[in-house]
Design an enzyme around this catalytic site. Structure first.
Site, PDB file in Angstrom:
ATOM      1  N   GLY A   1       7.531  -9.961   2.580  1.00 56.57           N
ATOM      2  CA  GLY A   1       8.298 -11.231   1.166  1.00 56.57           C
ATOM      3  C   GLY A   1       9.432 -10.215   1.191  1.00 56.57           C
ATOM      4  O   GLY A   1       9.669 -10.499   1.102  1.00 56.57           O
TER       5      GLY A   1
ATOM      6  N   ASP B   1       2.813  -8.038  -5.975  1.00 61.92           N
ATOM      7  CA  ASP B   1       3.425  -6.891  -7.191  1.00 61.92           C
ATOM      8  C   ASP B   1       2.758  -7.051  -8.467  1.00 61.92           C
ATOM      9  O   ASP B   1       2.005  -7.143  -9.310  1.00 61.92           O
ATOM     10  CB  ASP B   1       4.039  -5.847  -7.374  1.00 61.92           C
ATOM     11  CG  ASP B   1       4.303  -4.828  -7.498  1.00 61.92           C
ATOM     12  OD1 ASP B   1       3.202  -4.280  -8.152  1.00 61.92           O
ATOM     13  OD2 ASP B   1       5.300  -4.007  -7.441  1.00 61.92           O
TER      14      ASP B   1
HETATM   15  N1  AR6 Z   1      -2.103 -12.689  -2.376  1.00 59.63           N
HETATM   16  C1  AR6 Z   1      -1.927 -12.249  -1.329  1.00 59.63           C
HETATM   17  N2  AR6 Z   1      -0.599 -12.135  -0.336  1.00 59.63           N
HETATM   18  C2  AR6 Z   1       0.651 -12.611  -1.591  1.00 59.63           C
HETATM   19  C3  AR6 Z   1       0.274 -12.829  -2.751  1.00 59.63           C
HETATM   20  C4  AR6 Z   1      -0.727 -12.987  -3.392  1.00 59.63           C
HETATM   21  N3  AR6 Z   1      -1.363 -13.036  -4.583  1.00 59.63           N
HETATM   22  N4  AR6 Z   1       1.446 -12.972  -3.287  1.00 59.63           N
HETATM   23  C5  AR6 Z   1       2.604 -13.000  -2.411  1.00 59.63           C
HETATM   24  N5  AR6 Z   1       1.909 -12.601  -1.136  1.00 59.63           N
HETATM   25  P1  AR6 Z   1       6.105  -9.334  -1.533  1.00 59.63           P
HETATM   26  P2  AR6 Z   1       7.229  -6.882  -0.375  1.00 59.63           P
HETATM   27  C6  AR6 Z   1       2.232 -12.483  -0.003  1.00 59.63           C
HETATM   28  O1  AR6 Z   1       7.259  -9.060  -1.829  1.00 59.63           O
HETATM   29  O2  AR6 Z   1       8.217  -7.444   0.617  1.00 59.63           O
HETATM   30  C7  AR6 Z   1       8.134  -6.737  -5.672  1.00 59.63           C
HETATM   31  O3  AR6 Z   1       8.776  -7.185  -6.450  1.00 59.63           O
HETATM   32  C8  AR6 Z   1       3.652 -12.886   0.579  1.00 59.63           C
HETATM   33  O4  AR6 Z   1       3.957 -13.813   0.350  1.00 59.63           O
HETATM   34  O5  AR6 Z   1       4.510  -8.825  -2.472  1.00 59.63           O
HETATM   35  O6  AR6 Z   1       6.060  -5.363   0.512  1.00 59.63           O
HETATM   36  C9  AR6 Z   1       7.816  -5.373  -5.406  1.00 59.63           C
HETATM   37  O7  AR6 Z   1       7.950  -4.737  -6.415  1.00 59.63           O
HETATM   38  C10 AR6 Z   1       4.179 -11.823   1.678  1.00 59.63           C
HETATM   39  O8  AR6 Z   1       3.409 -12.708   3.196  1.00 59.63           O
HETATM   40  O9  AR6 Z   1       5.755  -7.600  -1.277  1.00 59.63           O
HETATM   41  C11 AR6 Z   1       8.937  -4.422  -4.346  1.00 59.63           C
HETATM   42  O10 AR6 Z   1       9.906  -4.465  -5.230  1.00 59.63           O
HETATM   43  C12 AR6 Z   1       3.564 -10.675   1.260  1.00 59.63           C
HETATM   44  O11 AR6 Z   1       2.428 -11.322   0.198  1.00 59.63           O
HETATM   45  C13 AR6 Z   1       9.034  -5.914  -3.640  1.00 59.63           C
HETATM   46  O12 AR6 Z   1       8.382  -6.913  -4.173  1.00 59.63           O
HETATM   47  C14 AR6 Z   1       4.259  -9.117   0.490  1.00 59.63           C
HETATM   48  O13 AR6 Z   1       5.213  -9.771   0.196  1.00 59.63           O
HETATM   49  C15 AR6 Z   1       8.342  -5.641  -2.241  1.00 59.63           C
HETATM   50  O14 AR6 Z   1       7.984  -6.416  -0.811  1.00 59.63           O
END
Ligand code: AR6
Length: 179
Positions: free
Chosen positions: A127, A40
């Site tokens: 994440g 995000d």
């Molecule tokens: N490109 C691809 N994957 C990524 C990237 C990137 N640039 N950055 C992180 N990941 P998360 P969630 C991976 O936490 O669990 C936010 O604060 C990461 O390693 O982004 O759905 C939102 O505002 C992980 O495997 O999303 C919400 O409050 C995956 O993307 C909350 O986090 C998802 O991690 C959502 O949590």
């Protein structure tokens, strides 16, 4: 790694989703669409303030868990960002698999409505939201595979995984779907 399902393809890639050249990039958002860390944060940083202006204007009530909404993609090369809200993992008995499946399906429906030929997904919920990576890989890949077999679109679905661990988990599941 890539696997063909009829005229459609699932591809796995490792890296930063904001660099993807696809019609739609999926954001792992929260239900307030308030921005945050992880994917995000990366999407809003790279795409610029226009994306948040659109979510504030068009979706002032946010987006419920298991759903997704669409905006433009600001400075990103994609045409759309789909803001999907996955479940927070709390042990697996609170409907998390159905909610994760529903978040992916909502994005695929948005993609077909908007005639997107290509879409890039992160591993939603794995994440900050704590969904176990192996289970997320099983549930998300099965959802996408079933949609592609049923609907024969979009032509390309790419999962962009952050790190070798995430890529490996997805590759094991996708591999098992070919046998
Ligand atoms: N490109 C691809 N994957 C990524 C990237 C990137 N640039 N950055 C992180 N990941 P998360 P969630 C991976 O936490 O669990 C936010 O604060 C990461 O390693 O982004 O759905 C939102 O505002 C992980 O495997 O999303 C919400 O409050 C995956 O993307 C909350 O986090 C998802 O991690 C959502 O949590």
């Amino acid at each position: 790694m890539q696997v063909q399902f009829g005229s459609c393809r699932i591809e796995l890639a490792q890296g930063d989703i904001t660099a993807e050249e696809v019609d739609a990039i999926v954001n792992a958002a929260n239900s307030a669409l308030a921005g945050g860390g992880g994917v995000d944060g990366a999407i809003h940083r790279a795409g610029g303030p226009q994306i948040m202006e659109e979510t504030d204007r068009d979706y002032p009530d946010g987006c419920s868990v298991g759903n997704a909404v669409a905006t433009g993609a600001g400075k990103l090369s994609a045409t759309y960002v789909f803001h999907a809200v996955g479940p927070i993992w709390s042990g697996g008995d609170s409907g998390e698999p159905d909610l994760l499946t529903s978040a992916y399906r909502s994005c695929l429906e948005l993609a077909t409505e908007r005639e997107c030929r290509s879409i890039a997904f992160p591993a939603i919920s794995t994440g900050v939201y704590g969904y176990p990576m192996d289970l997320a890989a099983e549930h998300s890949l099965a959802t996408v595979r079933d949609f592609l077999i049923d609907r024969q679109k979009p032509a390309l679905v790419r999962f962009v995984l952050f790190g070798a661990g995430a890529y490996g988990a997805y590759a094991r599941v996708l591999e098992s779907m070919t046998s």
